[in-house]
Design a protein around this motif. Sequence first.
Motif, mmCIF file in Angstrom:
data_model
loop_
_atom_site.group_PDB
_atom_site.id
_atom_site.type_symbol
_atom_site.label_atom_id
_atom_site.label_comp_id
_atom_site.label_asym_id
_atom_site.label_seq_id
_atom_site.Cartn_x
_atom_site.Cartn_y
_atom_site.Cartn_z
ATOM 1 N N MET A 153 0.821 -1.221 0.000
ATOM 2 C CA MET A 153 0.000 0.000 0.000
ATOM 3 C C MET A 153 0.849 1.263 0.000
ATOM 4 S SD MET A 153 -2.966 -1.042 2.698
ATOM 5 C CE MET A 153 -3.797 -2.613 2.602
ATOM 6 N N ASN A 154 2.070 1.161 0.554
ATOM 7 C CA ASN A 154 2.988 2.309 0.570
ATOM 8 C C ASN A 154 2.280 3.571 1.072
ATOM 9 O OD1 ASN A 154 5.414 3.667 0.208
ATOM 10 N ND2 ASN A 154 5.004 4.133 -1.941
ATOM 11 N N ILE A 155 1.766 3.476 2.287
ATOM 12 C CA ILE A 155 0.951 4.553 2.857
ATOM 13 C C ILE A 155 1.812 5.666 3.445
ATOM 14 C CG2 ILE A 155 -0.707 5.108 4.705
ATOM 15 C CD1 ILE A 155 -1.878 2.307 4.311
ATOM 16 N N GLU A 156 1.400 6.897 3.196
ATOM 17 C CA GLU A 156 2.028 8.080 3.782
ATOM 18 C C GLU A 156 0.924 9.016 4.279
ATOM 19 O OE1 GLU A 156 4.450 9.902 0.854
ATOM 20 O OE2 GLU A 156 5.843 8.220 0.657
ATOM 21 N N VAL A 157 1.269 9.842 5.248
ATOM 22 C CA VAL A 157 0.344 10.868 5.734
ATOM 23 C C VAL A 157 1.059 12.202 5.598
ATOM 24 C CG1 VAL A 157 -1.013 11.719 7.681
ATOM 25 C CG2 VAL A 157 -0.707 9.250 7.361
ATOM 26 N N ASN A 158 0.468 13.141 4.841
ATOM 27 C CA ASN A 158 1.152 14.417 4.612
ATOM 28 C C ASN A 158 0.904 15.404 5.754
ATOM 29 O OD1 ASN A 158 -1.365 15.597 4.163
ATOM 30 N ND2 ASN A 158 -1.166 15.577 1.937
ATOM 31 N N LYS A 159 1.421 16.611 5.601
ATOM 32 C CA LYS A 159 1.429 17.579 6.695
ATOM 33 C C LYS A 159 0.058 18.163 7.025
ATOM 34 C CE LYS A 159 2.819 21.346 3.602
ATOM 35 N NZ LYS A 159 3.880 22.357 3.327
ATOM 36 N N VAL A 160 -0.944 17.871 6.198
ATOM 37 C CA VAL A 160 -2.293 18.353 6.511
ATOM 38 C C VAL A 160 -3.238 17.209 6.884
ATOM 39 C CG1 VAL A 160 -2.102 20.423 5.086
ATOM 40 C CG2 VAL A 160 -2.964 18.293 4.067
ATOM 41 N N GLY A 161 -2.659 16.007 7.081
ATOM 42 C CA GLY A 161 -3.471 14.877 7.522
ATOM 43 C C GLY A 161 -4.101 14.067 6.417
ATOM 44 N N GLU A 162 -3.667 14.302 5.179
ATOM 45 C CA GLU A 162 -4.190 13.543 4.055
ATOM 46 C C GLU A 162 -3.457 12.208 3.960
ATOM 47 O OE1 GLU A 162 -5.552 14.731 -0.449
ATOM 48 O OE2 GLU A 162 -3.529 15.295 0.178
ATOM 49 N N ILE A 163 -4.199 11.123 3.731
ATOM 50 C CA ILE A 163 -3.627 9.772 3.628
ATOM 51 C C ILE A 163 -3.399 9.457 2.156
ATOM 52 C CG2 ILE A 163 -3.979 7.327 4.140
ATOM 53 C CD1 ILE A 163 -5.997 8.295 6.327
ATOM 54 N N ILE A 164 -2.167 9.060 1.831
ATOM 55 C CA ILE A 164 -1.785 8.805 0.440
ATOM 56 C C ILE A 164 -1.266 7.375 0.311
ATOM 57 C CG2 ILE A 164 -0.208 9.501 -1.414
ATOM 58 C CD1 ILE A 164 -0.214 12.309 -0.067
ATOM 59 N N SER A 165 -1.722 6.662 -0.710
ATOM 60 C CA SER A 165 -1.274 5.295 -0.982
ATOM 61 C C SER A 165 -0.700 5.230 -2.391
ATOM 62 C CB SER A 165 -2.439 4.312 -0.856
ATOM 63 O OG SER A 165 -2.056 3.011 -1.252
ATOM 64 N N ASN A 166 0.581 4.889 -2.478
ATOM 65 C CA ASN A 166 1.272 4.824 -3.770
ATOM 66 C C ASN A 166 1.070 6.103 -4.594
ATOM 67 O OD1 ASN A 166 2.482 2.141 -3.684
ATOM 68 N ND2 ASN A 166 0.394 1.366 -3.733
ATOM 69 N N GLY A 167 1.157 7.236 -3.897
ATOM 70 C CA GLY A 167 1.084 8.532 -4.558
ATOM 71 C C GLY A 167 -0.314 9.057 -4.815
ATOM 72 N N VAL A 168 -1.347 8.277 -4.466
ATOM 73 C CA VAL A 168 -2.734 8.677 -4.732
ATOM 74 C C VAL A 168 -3.458 8.971 -3.419
ATOM 75 C CG1 VAL A 168 -4.940 7.961 -5.736
ATOM 76 C CG2 VAL A 168 -2.785 7.228 -6.793
ATOM 77 N N PRO A 169 -4.122 10.139 -3.297
ATOM 78 C CA PRO A 169 -4.883 10.447 -2.072
ATOM 79 C C PRO A 169 -6.043 9.460 -1.910
ATOM 80 C CG PRO A 169 -4.478 12.431 -3.349
ATOM 81 C CD PRO A 169 -4.106 11.273 -4.226
ATOM 82 N N VAL A 170 -6.138 8.824 -0.737
ATOM 83 C CA VAL A 170 -7.183 7.817 -0.505
ATOM 84 C C VAL A 170 -8.061 8.153 0.701
ATOM 85 C CG1 VAL A 170 -5.909 5.926 -1.584
ATOM 86 C CG2 VAL A 170 -5.558 6.424 0.852
ATOM 87 N N GLY A 171 -7.674 9.152 1.476
ATOM 88 C CA GLY A 171 -8.473 9.496 2.644
ATOM 89 C C GLY A 171 -7.825 10.597 3.449
ATOM 90 N N TYR A 172 -8.403 10.878 4.627
ATOM 91 C CA TYR A 172 -7.841 11.937 5.467
ATOM 92 C C TYR A 172 -8.290 11.785 6.921
ATOM 93 C CZ TYR A 172 -12.530 13.868 4.586
ATOM 94 O OH TYR A 172 -13.890 14.025 4.479
ATOM 95 N N PHE A 173 -7.505 12.397 7.815
ATOM 96 C CA PHE A 173 -7.827 12.426 9.243
ATOM 97 C C PHE A 173 -8.598 13.708 9.555
ATOM 98 C CE2 PHE A 173 -4.106 9.620 9.351
ATOM 99 C CZ PHE A 173 -4.493 8.656 10.271
ATOM 100 N N THR A 174 -9.473 13.655 10.556
ATOM 101 C CA THR A 174 -10.108 14.856 11.082
ATOM 102 C C THR A 174 -9.902 14.909 12.596
ATOM 103 O OG1 THR A 174 -12.248 13.772 11.461
ATOM 104 C CG2 THR A 174 -11.890 14.805 9.302
#
Length: 273
Positions: A153-174
């Motif tokens: 899945m290669n998951i990352e979370v960016n500085k605004v809480g957006e969840i990214i998988s293999n370079g594609v935004p897939v969700g976000y935290f609130t």
Amino acid sequence: MKKSIIIFFTLLGILCNAQGFKTKRGIISLEGVHVAKISNKSSVYTFMDLNDTPIYTIEFVDKSIVDSVRDSYIKLNRVYNREKTIEMDYISPSAFSGEEKSAVYTSIKGLKIIDNKGINIKNLDEIFKNVPKRKLDTKTKDAYTTRSKIDKMNIEVNKVGEIISNGVPVGYFTNLPVSFGSEDTITDKTFVDIEIYDAKSKYIGKYITTTKQIKTANGKVFTIYREMSGRASLLKFPTYKAIAERMAILDPNFIKVQEKIIVGDVVKDSAGK
């Protein structure tokens, strides 16, 4: 009384089995005869013949696979032919043996590459020709399967809480704290749960900071632990990335890995795009 006798003879058997070899000041003795030498740097142990010529090394590895599951094994490597390193299980004369004793015991009793004549090169080379399979228990196998899914899945979370998988935004935290950082551990206990939504703003689940539990929208609950050596498992503070990874495992529909398919000279994903 019967139980005490069984324990006594079990311990006696272990002690007798361990008395066949001794390591003192870097010299390995087998039945009272010097047969090899050993030195170490950190968790890497170098085995030498009596002329101080390095023959092979054993490196101890202890790593976390996922959550509280850990895997402990050794890496075996020949000094005279380093093209191949193999990962293997090891054995110890007792539950209280350190790494050095376990390395020597494994070499003598398990791998049989040290005998009363010294280091047996023939047996050492044979191990590399016919590599023994590791004996993993079900819990460890399942953990490696989970880790493999997470890595894909290669998951990352960016500085605004957006969840990214293999370079594609897939969700976000609130409900993120003001001091949010994607690699930060969540240490604050708040009465407002940290929630996760997918890219279409569908509610996926939440992280409960007071109990360190992840709860999915369909009711699955997972408590985050870490395993302490010699102690009971303790609750730990996870990162936002770890929460996103675990949520993806609990809810397979949250993040789906797009597998690449080659059609002629065109590379498409599993959706045919």
